[in-house]
Structure formats: structure tokens, C-alpha cells
Motif scaffolding. Sequence first.
Motif, PDB file in Angstrom:
ATOM      1  N   ASN A 111       0.912  -1.163  -0.188  1.00 56.10           N
ATOM      2  CA  ASN A 111      -0.079   0.158  -0.126  1.00 56.10           C
ATOM      3  C   ASN A 111       0.894   1.396  -0.109  1.00 56.10           C
TER       4      ASN A 111
ATOM      5  N   LYS B  42     -12.613  -2.476  -4.695  1.00 53.65           N
ATOM      6  CA  LYS B  42     -12.586  -2.118  -3.047  1.00 53.65           C
ATOM      7  C   LYS B  42     -13.636  -2.526  -2.257  1.00 53.65           C
TER       8      LYS B  42
ATOM      9  N   HIS C  71      -7.203  -3.420  -1.663  1.00 54.70           N
ATOM     10  CA  HIS C  71      -6.791  -2.087  -1.609  1.00 54.70           C
ATOM     11  C   HIS C  71      -5.692  -1.717  -2.153  1.00 54.70           C
TER      12      HIS C  71
END
Length: 396
Positions: free
Chosen positions: A107, A298, A318
Motif C-alpha cells: 500500500n 474495493k 486495497h
Amino acid sequence: MKYVRLGSTLKATCVIFFTVKTFSMALAKESYENATKPAPNSELETKLLKIYGGNYGNWIRSFGLLPSWKMPADCLERFIWHGYRPNPNTYTFCIKSAFYPTNETFNFWTHFVAFLFFLWRTLWLWNQVEEPLSSRNCLAWLSCFGCLYVLLASSLAHLFNCKSPTMQEFGFCLDMNAIAVFAGANFFMNINHVCPLYSSEYPDLSVYFIKGVGCLWILMQFVQVFSRHERCAHPVFFRVVIPSVLYGTIMLPCFIRFVFPELLQSTARGAAECGETQLFAKYFRYHFILCIVSSIVKTKRFPERQFPGTFDIIGSSHQIFHITTALAAYYQNKLIEVVLLNPDSSLQQSAPLSLSPQTVFYSIVTYFVVVLPIISLASMDLGRAIELRRTLKKQS
């Protein structure tokens, strides 16, 4: 004309269908199945032991990472079972964890690498423009700032959200606010220079859009803080709606121009009409599709919902969302590139908003002076509430 209107109606119907479908999925009651350890000898426990029961699991745990059932519920991501960093922690550990196999590592890097790439593109565009500080280019640089800001805020929020509950909430609020800044800057760019809206019946249409969207952005800031409150019944719904609405405002001017061209009798030529119509239609189509895909992925929690434990570290929804939004920002940036490098001076005619370099600078400074303290106070309050809930849970 009849067939053109029919095609526009079909396009709009498809967009509304996917939007309603996405929001309805988000309205489903949120439950954290990974808050408790899987039942012994269950199918889920067998799958997780197959992945994390051997050398790979030992390697993951050697970095001090924890499974989901040993973490506070406010730190969990649904259907992500392993790779959590302890919370609270130190700044040193947060920075080091960027190189650990955590469920936040990818991420961080997906948006931090994108930030470096867009920083290079901004500097490249700056050197390509003859008069970078002229008023005709100010909105383009504001748009570039919004893109850089949202990518940096997102990456830092994911890196430091294990520092403490307060830092966790500050990162989320800053991330959502950065999305609003990004959406606002690119909306102004689109409605002024890329796809200006003009109708002979409503000559102030663009001004009305700007005022309405501005009020919507302010409302979204209050909603995003409320979505973190324990009294919010559908936090997932609001966390999907807020970025979806904000990203939707970016596309709104071009959506109206490309999907409903017969509604506008435009005398304001935008970059989309300056010999690059097919190119702009392609960029807009890619940007639009990527935004829709990112929202659905998502919300649907694909693929970690279908394959528990397999995509905890790399490949979760994500992370896919990060990649698709970064690609969408790239195609938005390509629209800006054409505006900056297009020698046609008529691009600036009939623009409803004109900003000087000083106005852009003071706007950015005012944002950091006014908005960031408000975000800090809100996150401190949310963080104290989380610490209280954790304390009461330990005592019970």
C-alpha cells in the motif's frame, strides 16, 4: 439526433447501475470475521495453516508481525488475516516496516513510487512550458499539486498508521482530505480548460457547478470524520461514497461533454476540441473505467474475500485500488499535459475561473494553516475514543 440521445441514455443508465451496485454492496453490514481466531479444524483454519504454518509463516512472524485475532478491532482490514504491525509502535519501526512483508508495505510503495513518478512529470512539464508562471497555467500546476499531495498523504498514512490510535486517525482524515484537494484541483482544471461547459440558455452553468461542488466538498469533510465515529452504523458505505463522489466530481465536466454533447451548445473551446478530440475521449474513457473498477474491487473485497490468506501481503483489493487510482491520475495528468503544451491560445477563452500565481500560493498556504489543525484536533478526539475502547475491552 434520436440515436444520439438513445446512446447517451444507455451510457448514463450503465453508469447509474454500476454506481448503485457499488453503493449497495458497501451498505452491507460490516463484520470482521478475522477479529477472532478460526475455529479448530475448520476449513478456514486449514487454509491459513497451509499458507502460514510453515517457513513462510515463521518468516512473516520474525519481523514482529501479528495475525488479525491478536490485533485491536479498529486496526483490522476485512478478510486480511496476517501481516499486521503492532499498534501502538515507534516511528523507527514504522519506517523500517516499509521494507518488511506487512499487509501495508505494498500500500505504501504503490502510491509512494507513483508520487515520485508524478513529481518527475511535474518537473518535466515545468521545463517544457515557455511561461510556467503565467496565469493561464496556474490551474494546471494546482492540479499537479493535488495529485502529488494525495499520493504522498496516502503513502505516509499507510506507513505511520501503526504509530498510535491518534496517528491512525490522523492518517485517515488527512488521506480523505487530500482526496478532496485532488478532486477540487482537477475539477477546476477540467471545467475551465479541458471540458468547459457552456449553454446559450445557461451562460453561468460552469459557475453554478463550481459553487455546488464546493459545497459538496465541504460536506464530505464532515461526513468522512463521522464515518470514523463509533456511532456510525455504516462506516464502509461512507468510506466508499466519499472518494467515489469526490472522484466523480473530477469527471463530471468531461462526462457531460462526452456523454451528453447534444445538451451543450458550446462556444468555449476546451482542449478536447483542439484537434485532439479522439485522444481526449480515450484518456477520459480510461480514467472513467479505472475509477469504476477501483470502486467495485474495493467494495467487493476481491480477491481476499474469495481466497482467505492468499493475498494478505500482496494482491489485496486495497492494493489494486491504489494501482487503479494511480493509473487514473496518470490519464488525468495526460489531459493536463495537452492543455499545457497546446499552443492554441483559445483554450483560455470563456474560462469561468482565472487564478494568479499569488492566489494559488496563498490558497495552498491557507489550506495548511487552517485545515491541518482542524484535522489534528478531530484525529486526537477520535484517537482518545479508540484508546478508551481498547482499555475498556481489556478490563472486561
